[in-house]
Design a protein around this motif. Structure first.
Motif, PDB file in Angstrom:
ATOM      1  N   GLU A  17       8.946 -33.671  39.902  1.00  0.00           N
ATOM      2  CA  GLU A  17       8.015 -34.789  39.850  1.00  0.00           C
ATOM      3  C   GLU A  17       8.741 -36.077  39.509  1.00  0.00           C
ATOM      4  O   GLU A  17       8.443 -37.151  40.036  1.00  0.00           O
ATOM      5  CB  GLU A  17       6.921 -34.516  38.824  1.00  0.00           C
ATOM      6  N   ASN A 132       0.501 -29.813  34.367  1.00  0.00           N
ATOM      7  CA  ASN A 132       1.279 -30.976  34.805  1.00  0.00           C
ATOM      8  C   ASN A 132       0.605 -32.251  34.343  1.00  0.00           C
ATOM      9  O   ASN A 132      -0.375 -32.214  33.590  1.00  0.00           O
ATOM     10  CB  ASN A 132       1.469 -30.944  36.315  1.00  0.00           C
ATOM     11  N   LYS A 133       1.141 -33.373  34.820  1.00  0.00           N
ATOM     12  CA  LYS A 133       0.597 -34.655  34.374  1.00  0.00           C
ATOM     13  C   LYS A 133      -0.836 -34.865  34.808  1.00  0.00           C
ATOM     14  O   LYS A 133      -1.564 -35.673  34.230  1.00  0.00           O
ATOM     15  CB  LYS A 133       1.466 -35.792  34.898  1.00  0.00           C
ATOM     16  N   LEU A 134      -1.216 -34.125  35.821  1.00  0.00           N
ATOM     17  CA  LEU A 134      -2.584 -34.259  36.317  1.00  0.00           C
ATOM     18  C   LEU A 134      -3.546 -33.351  35.567  1.00  0.00           C
ATOM     19  O   LEU A 134      -4.735 -33.311  35.858  1.00  0.00           O
ATOM     20  CB  LEU A 134      -2.624 -33.946  37.813  1.00  0.00           C
ATOM     21  N   VAL A 136      -3.344 -30.106  35.569  1.00  0.00           N
ATOM     22  CA  VAL A 136      -3.554 -28.878  36.334  1.00  0.00           C
ATOM     23  C   VAL A 136      -2.615 -27.798  35.796  1.00  0.00           C
ATOM     24  O   VAL A 136      -1.414 -28.034  35.610  1.00  0.00           O
ATOM     25  CB  VAL A 136      -3.298 -29.111  37.830  1.00  0.00           C
TER      26      VAL A 136
END
Length: 509
Positions: A17, A132-134, A136
């Motif tokens: 990422e 993750n950053k989202l 998820v």
């Protein structure tokens, strides 16, 4: 990163990422350095670490996982952790696990899994989602600690605890543990029953105040504090006690301080044994001994007893006074060599030893005995072997009665009896003589002839003088000769006739 067998790579979602967002090379290098450090920490971690994807497929295991399970990275990568299933975990537990981690929470628990070689082992597991950053979830990380040894220790401790509890609860003595505030920490079943409770666990946190009368409870707790404050054991030989039903009894109590691992007193451990029967028996024995001693002390004779070594074990007051002691207790431990008749001690001991060794009675024998004032007295003695409950001879009991006065009285009676017998015999003899004289006189009175006189006299004279010899002489008609009319006895040496002039009495007229 590499192990001895396989090449393993941690998921690099974060790094990818960063590259996608156009990070600078310096940032990438910094991140890679951090990842290298993290990877080293994971590889060297003393707990097993397993990383799976969102579907539970293994993407990474660290070396400790291989060491614990026997499965290598190559064995498990791409597979589901169910390869470790032993069948001891229910489907409900697995469902709860998945529900927890899919909701974004960490799950904690224990599994009883199976190693590659088939051995079962326990492990504690924490499974956390990786997002993750989202936000998820992309992976799951499980940290697993092998509990096999600890579980074995815990099971052993639990087994020993149960065994110890079973032993403690089956001991008839009361066993208890109190804390510094005198509250109950542990009680065995016997203690609980005395307090009127069937389950010892119900006693925790309570104290003696909740079960015993105020005076007893105060005394018990005072003893508790003494033990804990002085850090010294306390033994109470006989302590009054009462059960929940109100039954009064006596207990022997031992209390010892209880320490933590630093040696600090944190309470006490106590044992109480019901000694009521022993107490009652001892009281009865004491009363019996008092009564026996009272009887023995008032018997008008000397009483004492010795052991097999002929050492005095006791005596009555009369014997103690006789040998110059103030009380019977002073005779204990002495021998005849310590008493006024020590020159005869050997003789007395040989006689006692004969009774002990032969296990036979020696009764009513009379002897002259040396007295403390060096005089001699007649005594009547009895010696009886003493036995224990198994019939073994353990000593000798002796009674001795001064019979000097009786012996003197008997001698006087004997002399008096002899005199009486002599007097009676003399009286009988005199009566017999009187009767014979009367009979002879009656016969002489009715006789007319001289020959009849001679015959009567000849018959009665020997009866009148049976223990002597003699003769009855008659002067003949011509007065020229004295002739024996009758002779009696065996020792008479005399002529049957002699001249009147030969008789001194006749010469005197």
């Amino acid at each position: 990163m590499k192990d001895n067998q396989n090449t393993k790579t941690l998921p690099t979602n974060g790094l990818s990422e960063l590259n996608q967002h156009g990070s600078k090379p310096d940032d990438v290098n910094q991140i890679e350095e951090q990842l290298r450090i993290f990877m080293c920490a994971v590889e060297q971690n003393p707990v097993s670490i397993v990383i799976t994807d969102i579907n539970g497929i293994i993407t990474y295991v660290n070396p400790m996982f291989t060491e614990v399970t026997g499965y290598t990275f190559k064995d498990v990568v791409g597979k589901n952790p169910k390869i470790l299933k032993s069948g001891h975990t229910t489907s409900e537990e697995y469902a709860s696990l998945w529900q927890t981690i899919k909701s974004g929470k960490t799950w904690h628990g224990k599994f009883h899994n199976r190693k590659k070689n088939g051995d079962l082992y326990w492990e504690t597991i924490s499974i956390s989602p990786v997002v993750n950053k989202l936000g998820v979830t992309t992976h799951f990380v499980a940290t697993k600690e092998d509990l096999t040894y600890r579980k074995l220790v815990e099971d052993t401790i639990e087994k020993e605890r149960r065994l110890l509890r079973a032993v403690v609860d089956n001991i008839p003595d009361q066993i208890f543990v109190h804390d510094r505030d005198c509250r109950f920490v542990l009680n065995n079943l016997s203690d609980a029953r005395v307090l009127g409770v069937n389950d010892p666990a119900l006693l925790q946190g309570k104290s003696d105040v909740d079960f015993y009368p105020p005076e007893l409870a105060a005394n018990y707790q005072a003893n508790d504090r003494q033990v804990m404050e002085t850090n010294q054991p306390l033994i109470v030989e006989e302590e009054p006690n009462v059960t929940a039903s109100g039954q009064k009894r006596w207990v022997n109590v031992i209390k010892v301080p209880f320490h933590d691992n630093k040696g600090k007193v944190i309470g006490l451990v106590g044992i109480a044994r019901d000694v009521t029967k022993r107490k009652l028996a001892e009281d009865e024995l004491f009363r019996s001994r008092q009564m026996l001693q009272l009887v023995v002390d008032n018997i008008p004779m000397l009483v004492f007893w010795k052991d097999n070594n002929l050492v005095y074990l006791g005596c009555n007051q009369a014997f103690a006074t006789h040998v110059g002691l103030s009380s019977p207790a002073e005779i204990i431990g002495k021998t005849d060599f310590d008493l006024p008749w020590k020159e005869l001690a050997q003789q007395y001991q040989e006689d006692d030893r004969q009774v002990i060794e032969s296990n036979s009675l020696k009764l009513d024998f009379e002897e002259l005995a040396l007295q403390p004032d060096r005089s001699q007295a007649w005594v009547r003695t009895n010696k009886i072997p003493l036995h224990d409950r198994d019939g073994k001879v353990i000593g000798v009991l002796v009674t001795s009665e001064d019979i000097s006065e009786r012996r003197m009285a008997e001698q006087e009676i004997e002399i008096a009896n002899e005199k009486l017998i002599s007097w009676v015999s003399d009286l009988e003899r005199r009566n017999q003589e009187a009767n014979l004289l009367r009979q002879m006189g009656d016969l002489l009175q009715v006789s007319n002839e001289r020959e009849e006189y001679y015959t009567i006299i000849k018959e009665y004279i020997p009866q009148l003088f049976p223990e002597t010899s003699g003769a009855l002489y008659i002067l003949n008609n011509s007065q020229s000769s004295v002739e024996a009319m009758t002779i009696w006895g065996e020792d008479l040496q005399s002529d049957t006739s002699f001249a009147p002039g030969d008789c001194w009495a006749m010469r005197r007229g």
